[in-house]
Motif scaffolding. Structure first.
Motif, short mmCIF file in Angstrom:
data_model
loop_
_atom_site.label_atom_id
_atom_site.label_comp_id
_atom_site.label_asym_id
_atom_site.label_seq_id
_atom_site.Cartn_x
_atom_site.Cartn_y
_atom_site.Cartn_z
N PHE A 139 0.57 -1.29 -0.39
CA PHE A 139 0.11 0.04 0.12
C PHE A 139 0.98 1.26 0.51
O PHE A 139 0.54 2.78 -0.13
CB PHE A 139 -0.94 0.07 1.02
CG PHE A 139 -0.17 0.35 2.18
CD1 PHE A 139 0.37 0.51 2.95
CD2 PHE A 139 0.25 -1.19 3.54
CE1 PHE A 139 1.20 0.37 4.93
CE2 PHE A 139 0.70 -1.11 3.88
CZ PHE A 139 1.55 -0.20 5.24
N CYS A 140 2.13 1.13 -0.54
CA CYS A 140 2.86 1.20 0.21
C CYS A 140 3.72 2.45 -1.32
O CYS A 140 4.53 1.99 -1.60
CB CYS A 140 4.40 1.80 1.27
SG CYS A 140 5.79 2.80 1.91
N MET A 185 9.51 9.00 8.53
CA MET A 185 8.57 8.63 8.25
C MET A 185 8.10 8.69 6.92
O MET A 185 7.39 8.98 6.42
CB MET A 185 7.13 8.86 8.74
CG MET A 185 7.50 8.25 10.78
SD MET A 185 5.54 8.55 11.03
CE MET A 185 6.06 8.37 13.23
N GLY A 186 9.70 9.19 5.77
CA GLY A 186 9.61 9.27 4.39
C GLY A 186 10.04 8.13 4.26
O GLY A 186 9.12 6.95 4.55
N GLY A 188 11.95 4.92 2.95
CA GLY A 188 13.44 3.73 3.53
C GLY A 188 12.69 3.32 5.08
O GLY A 188 12.13 3.75 5.59
N GLU A 189 13.16 2.03 5.27
CA GLU A 189 13.13 1.75 6.45
C GLU A 189 14.06 1.96 7.23
O GLU A 189 15.64 0.98 7.06
CB GLU A 189 12.96 -0.24 6.36
CG GLU A 189 13.29 -1.04 7.33
CD GLU A 189 12.46 -0.83 8.48
OE1 GLU A 189 10.78 -0.31 8.65
OE2 GLU A 189 12.68 -0.71 9.75
N ILE A 318 -3.93 5.99 10.64
CA ILE A 318 -3.91 6.46 9.61
C ILE A 318 -4.79 6.70 8.41
O ILE A 318 -4.62 5.34 8.21
CB ILE A 318 -1.92 6.34 9.22
CG1 ILE A 318 -0.73 6.27 10.08
CG2 ILE A 318 -1.60 7.31 8.00
CD1 ILE A 318 0.19 5.85 9.76
N PRO A 319 -5.05 7.66 7.98
CA PRO A 319 -5.85 7.09 6.43
C PRO A 319 -4.85 6.76 5.48
O PRO A 319 -4.39 7.41 5.64
CB PRO A 319 -7.11 9.02 6.87
CG PRO A 319 -7.16 9.10 8.09
CD PRO A 319 -5.83 8.69 8.93
N ASN A 321 -3.27 6.35 2.89
CA ASN A 321 -3.34 7.67 1.43
C ASN A 321 -3.84 7.07 0.26
O ASN A 321 -2.40 5.83 0.07
CB ASN A 321 -2.04 7.99 1.25
CG ASN A 321 -2.20 10.03 2.63
OD1 ASN A 321 -2.98 10.18 3.17
ND2 ASN A 321 -2.18 9.55 3.63
N THR A 323 -2.54 5.36 -3.09
CA THR A 323 -1.06 5.66 -3.96
C THR A 323 -1.83 5.10 -5.63
O THR A 323 -2.02 4.32 -5.83
CB THR A 323 -0.20 4.91 -3.67
OG1 THR A 323 -0.73 3.71 -3.52
CG2 THR A 323 0.52 5.34 -2.38
N CYS A 364 1.73 10.32 4.66
CA CYS A 364 2.33 8.94 4.60
C CYS A 364 2.28 8.01 3.79
O CYS A 364 1.39 7.90 2.93
CB CYS A 364 1.95 8.46 6.06
SG CYS A 364 2.10 9.57 7.16
N GLY A 365 3.36 7.54 3.30
CA GLY A 365 3.44 6.40 2.26
C GLY A 365 2.93 7.31 0.74
O GLY A 365 3.62 5.66 -0.40
N1 SAH Z 1 9.60 2.09 6.44
C1 SAH Z 1 9.06 2.36 7.54
C2 SAH Z 1 8.77 4.37 7.45
C3 SAH Z 1 7.60 4.56 6.61
S1 SAH Z 1 6.31 5.46 6.29
C4 SAH Z 1 7.39 2.09 8.20
O1 SAH Z 1 7.40 0.96 7.45
O2 SAH Z 1 8.04 2.56 9.56
C5 SAH Z 1 5.46 5.94 8.07
C6 SAH Z 1 4.16 4.95 8.15
O3 SAH Z 1 3.37 5.44 6.72
C7 SAH Z 1 4.80 3.51 8.62
O4 SAH Z 1 3.48 3.12 9.07
C8 SAH Z 1 4.04 3.48 6.57
O5 SAH Z 1 3.39 1.98 7.23
C9 SAH Z 1 2.68 4.07 6.24
N2 SAH Z 1 2.24 4.08 5.38
C10 SAH Z 1 3.24 3.66 4.25
N3 SAH Z 1 2.29 3.75 3.02
C11 SAH Z 1 0.94 4.27 3.11
C12 SAH Z 1 -0.20 4.74 2.85
N4 SAH Z 1 0.04 4.62 1.55
N5 SAH Z 1 -1.28 4.99 3.64
C13 SAH Z 1 -1.13 5.39 4.40
N6 SAH Z 1 0.12 4.85 5.60
C14 SAH Z 1 1.26 4.64 4.47
#
Ligand code: SAH
Length: 371
Positions: A139-140, A185-186, A188-189, A318-319, A321, A323, A364-365
């Motif tokens: 979903f990211c 939270m940008g 990468g892991e 987190i609602p 988003n 993609t 996010c994501g």
């Molecule tokens: N790799 C790290 C940082 C990711 S970004 C991690 O996974 O925690 C931070 C958050 O945004 C994470 O919880 C990730 O799962 C969430 N995220 C990713 N894609 C998203 C989306 N499309 N909608 C909402 N949250 C999302």
């Protein structure tokens, strides 16, 4: 355990030349003395970089011109070149696309949250720790492109410096302000680039002028749940806030939403987070993207509530988003409210994250770094 070296320290391939922010204070002093300069020049340099957020040697006018040139050439290579910045939310959200020395692209997002309910104003930067990401969460947006490479310590640190400079310079809506929070939270892991992220954390919390002097609790490292790396982070006593991207309370669903779950299960991840919280004495966050008809069922809210009620955890919904190309949608507001209500009933603290920056693909994501 053959995966461990990769988890802790992936290859150096493609990293830029050494920058002062790659070095701890002692190493910076040795680097400066090796150039034939007195060690106090290192302190002056750190003062400019961490204290004034300055990365242009030409602006460091208390240094003799020759010294500036020498230090600039050796320790201040340009790491981040701004490709463009997009603003929204009346200029209080600003997403920047950066080009790195090898052409790789990463994004960071700066957000101002006005003072509310007695809490002080926050200015938060959301930074990237890798170009792309290897965790493949479906979903990211970042997860879809795979991993390009790890960022060097200084490439991560310099996103924070640049953000602090924009905030102080008044380029963010609402006038000049002080960067207060950093979230990994940008793209990468972060825990898959462990050593460099840990070094970055040290630069962030080291008191000025040798570091940015940010408070530990105002820094959040968000992870898919790389258990050995969470344990290692706990042992370093950095005491930053931990966030775990759970997204499902059950292994069956989490195996598909966060593929690394096939390696470290929900129970193992939560146990590692518990041990982390036991050391810091503070709650960790559970991130849970609300995906319509996928993970937003009432029974899953109850299962999550049962899992978390005895733990020192807080849920951040987190609602989703949406993609590009994804068939998934955010949960309807009524479903979200019911999910919140059930967690409440279990006594689990829960908040719903705002969807800042959605219209500039900065939520996010959504960070995908298309040029
Ligand atoms: N790799 C790290 C940082 C990711 S970004 C991690 O996974 O925690 C931070 C958050 O945004 C994470 O919880 C990730 O799962 C969430 N995220 C990713 N894609 C998203 C989306 N499309 N909608 C909402 N949250 C999302």
């Amino acid at each position: 355990m053959t995966a461990l070296p990769l988890v802790f320290d992936a290859p150096r391939r493609g990293l830029p030349p050494t920058h002062l922010a790659d070095l701890d204070p002692a190493a910076l002093r040795s680097a400066v003395t090796e150039l034939g300069l007195p060690a106090f020049r290192a302190d002056q340099l750190a003062c400019h970089y961490y204290g004034r957020h300055e990365n242009d040697p030409a602006a460091m006018t208390d240094l003799p011109a020759g010294v500036r040139a020498q230090l600039g050439a050796a320790l201040l290579p340009t790491l981040l070149t701004e490709v463009r910045s997009l603003e929204t939310d009346a200029g209080t959200t600003r997403k920047t696309l950066w080009r790195l020395h090898d052409g790789a692209l990463v994004e960071s997002v700066l957000m101002r949250y006005p003072a509310r309910h007695g809490s002080r104003e926050r200015i938060t930067v959301c930074i990237s720790s890798q170009a792309g990401c290897g965790m493949a969460c479906p979903f990211c947006a970042t997860g879809q492109g795979g991993l390009t490479r790890n960022l060097a310590t200084a490439e991560i640190v310099d996103q924070v410096r640049a953000a602090a400079r924009v905030a102080a310079g008044g380029q963010l809506g609402g006038g000049p302000g002080r960067l207060s929070n950093v979230v990994f939270m940008g793209m990468g892991e972060p825990l898959a680039n462990y050593n460099r992220v840990a070094a970055t954390l040290r630069r962030l919390i080291t008191p000025a002028p040798a570091g940015f002097g940010l408070s530990r609790r105002s820094i959040t490292v968000s992870t898919v749940g790389l258990v050995p790396a969470i344990n290692r982070l706990a042992d370093e006593n950095l005491d930053v806030t931990l966030a775990v991207s759970l997204h499902a309370p059950d292994d069956e669903l989490r195996d598909t939403l966060v593929p690394v779950n096939t390696r470290w299960k929900v129970g193992e991840v939560l146990a590692a987070a518990d041990a982390y919280a036991a050391r810091t004495g503070r709650r960790y966050s559970i991130e849970y993207a609300m995906i319509r008809d996928v993970n937003d069922h009432a029974w899953r809210a109850d299962l999550l509530g049962d899992l978390l009620a005895p733990r020192l955890a807080h849920v951040n919904l987190i609602p989703l988003n949406p993609t590009p190309g994804s068939q998934w949608d955010a949960s309807p507001k009524a479903v979200e409210r019911e999910f919140v209500r059930r967690l409440d009933m279990h006594g689990v603290p829960v908040t719903v994250r705002d969807t800042r920056g959605q219209d500039i693909d900065g939520a996010c994501g959504q960070l995908a770094a298309a040029p």
